[in-house]
Design a protein around this motif. Structure first.
Motif: not given
Length: 336
Positions: A124-151
């Motif tokens: 299926s070509r359906a894209i699975a994401v979590f959470p549903g809202r874009d602003e809460y997800r991680v940007v690869s290579g950005g500050n949000s990923e640094r926060v994610f790996v720190a947590l």
């Protein structure tokens, strides 16, 4: 996400799974989780793994694209079903199979938390994401990923000790224990002794171990029971004399560790305790005799929760694999 992010998150998931689902692991499982946490990126030639695989990665990318088949539940099931049993056979540790699934699944879950998501239910070509809202997800290579790996690193460090001792062991450790020093005055059974402490004699039942019976009324002597009794008596109550034949010691000095959580006595009024001995004579009382009985194959483990349950289970599995003591001497013993 970067390879380091996936590895840290994969180990965090392994430690958490061990703590929650009560399985123990060793170094091969840690390595398996790390390897499988980057395996889905085999379909991306620009990734670290893609560079290592070269043309194989390019072929996968051409056939499926990125974050499609290799990032699906189908791939998770296939990799776990093929690589898992192989590592189990090679290492002799079932936890490596669990580590394969946990490590691979951690990558899928981490990529679901990015803006691009994954085709989790491929074809299926359906894209699975979590959470549903874009602003809460991680940007690869950005500050949000640094926060994610720190947590993820923080949670990994928190879950690691729990994964080694279990939630029950952690609770018992936090509850503390009372300590008493005394002299062994009698060995009743392989797992039962009497200790003179503070001017009184106290019957003590060793926590977490169960040696074959030798003194139970109306019951035959259990297989390997005499050996367990003899071993306990030799270690904890071996009479020593001087050159003139005078008795200089009739019992070993021990430290009793009595947990403050749970019952302090069993149904027969015996104090429930861990028995620590000073094995090298430095006054530290660093050797846990309860565990020693298991390692030498003189005792099985009990099933109830206690401070060192996971450590005892690991020792029991190793003794069973070696065929130590009762595990090879007693054909009727139940094996797991």
């Amino acid at each position: 996400m970067k390879v380091a992010t996936h590895i840290v998150f994969g180990e965090c998931c392994l430690f958490a799974a061990s703590a929650v689902f009560d399985f123990h692991y060793e170094t091969p499982s840690v390595l398996a989780a790390a390897l499988c946490s980057v395996l889905p990126d085999a379909d991306y030639p620009k990734s670290w793994l893609g560079h290592q695989l070269g043309s194989v990665s390019e072929d996968l990318h051409r056939l499926f694209g990125h974050r499609s088949f290799m990032h699906s539940l189908l791939a998770l099931a296939l990799v776990t079903a093929t690589l898992g049993p192989l590592l189990w056979w090679l290492t002799g540790q079932s936890a490596t199979m669990i580590a394969v699934g946990v490590g691979y699944g951690s990558h899928l879950f981490a990529d679901m938390m990015t803006l691009g998501g994954v085709q989790l239910f491929w074809p299926s070509r359906a894209i699975a994401v979590f959470p549903g809202r874009d602003e809460y997800r991680v940007v690869s290579g950005g500050n949000s990923e640094r926060v994610f790996v720190a947590l993820a690193l923080i949670f990994a460090l928190l879950f690691y000790p729990v994964s080694r001792v279990g939630f029950d062991g952690l609770v018992y450790r936090l509850g503390g224990a009372d300590t008493l020093y005394g002299t062994v005055t009698k060995v009743t059974d392989g797992d039962t002794i009497e200790v003179e402490t503070q001017g009184r004699t106290t019957p003590v039942r060793l926590i977490g171990v169960d040696t074959p019976e030798t003194v139970a009324p109306d019951e035959p002597i259990g297989c390997y029971g005499r050996e367990a009794y003899s071993y306990t008596k030799r270690i904890l109550y071996e009479r020593q004399t001087d050159e003139e034949g005078r008795v200089v010691r009739e019992g070993r000095l021990v430290r009793l560790e009595i947990p403050r959580i749970g019952d302090s006595e069993d149904a027969y009024g015996r104090t429930l305790a861990y028995v620590w001995i000073d094995a090298d004579g430095d006054g530290e009382y660093e050797h846990l005799f309860n565990e020693d009985l298991i390692e030498q194959g003189y005792a099985r483990t009990t099933t109830f929760a206690h401070t060192y349950r996971r450590e005892f289970e690991r020792a029991r599995e190793e003794a069973e694999e070696r065929g130590a003591g009762l595990w090879s001497a007693c054909p009727e013993v139940e094996t797991t």
